[in-house]
Design a protein around this motif. Sequence first.
Motif, PDB file in Angstrom:
ATOM      1  N   GLY A  91       2.383   2.743  -3.395  1.00 43.40           N
ATOM      2  CA  GLY A  91       1.638   3.465  -4.299  1.00 43.40           C
ATOM      3  C   GLY A  91       1.147   2.615  -5.598  1.00 43.40           C
ATOM      4  N   GLY A  92       1.199   3.513  -6.539  1.00 41.97           N
ATOM      5  CA  GLY A  92       0.354   3.020  -7.915  1.00 41.97           C
ATOM      6  C   GLY A  92       1.722   2.064  -8.719  1.00 41.97           C
ATOM      7  N   LYS A 146       3.103  -0.743 -10.888  1.00 37.80           N
ATOM      8  CA  LYS A 146       2.533  -2.017 -11.732  1.00 37.80           C
ATOM      9  C   LYS A 146       2.847  -3.054 -10.904  1.00 37.80           C
ATOM     10  CE  LYS A 146       2.514   0.481 -16.110  1.00 37.80           C
ATOM     11  NZ  LYS A 146       2.867   0.456 -17.356  1.00 37.80           N
ATOM     12  N   ARG A 157       0.697  -1.276  -0.050  1.00 38.57           N
ATOM     13  CA  ARG A 157       0.169  -0.027   0.070  1.00 38.57           C
ATOM     14  C   ARG A 157       0.809   1.362  -0.163  1.00 38.57           C
ATOM     15  NH1 ARG A 157      -3.576  -3.353   2.966  1.00 38.57           N
ATOM     16  NH2 ARG A 157      -2.540  -2.659   4.708  1.00 38.57           N
ATOM     17  N   LYS A 211      -8.756  -3.446  -6.298  1.00 39.99           N
ATOM     18  CA  LYS A 211      -9.243  -3.169  -7.590  1.00 39.99           C
ATOM     19  C   LYS A 211     -10.225  -2.115  -7.414  1.00 39.99           C
ATOM     20  CE  LYS A 211      -8.651  -6.262 -11.449  1.00 39.99           C
ATOM     21  NZ  LYS A 211      -9.073  -7.251 -12.349  1.00 39.99           N
ATOM     22  N   LEU A 228      -3.446  -6.658  -5.224  1.00 39.09           N
ATOM     23  CA  LEU A 228      -4.161  -5.710  -6.529  1.00 39.09           C
ATOM     24  C   LEU A 228      -5.509  -6.353  -6.796  1.00 39.09           C
ATOM     25  CD1 LEU A 228      -1.058  -5.906  -8.913  1.00 39.09           C
ATOM     26  CD2 LEU A 228      -2.249  -3.924  -7.488  1.00 39.09           C
TER      27      LEU A 228
END
Length: 71
Positions: A36-37, A39, A33, A70, A66
């Motif tokens: 962050g974003g 892949k 977490r 979502k 993930l």
Amino acid sequence: MADTEKIKGPASYFPSIEAKYGHPVEHWFDILRQAGGLKHMELVNLLKSAHDLGHGHANALVAHHLAKNKA
């Protein structure tokens, strides 16, 4: 879930991850977490390089993380 029902998918790795690395899976989810974003493979590589997790264990944690988060 019935006691006799076998856990499938990424969660089936969680007991061995906790035993091998000495942390509850929530510890690893906190790290993911905070990352962050990134892949999927970026997160896997983070766990492998910064925390010495094996590829299969890192991949299972990331896949579960993930899928659960979502949007």
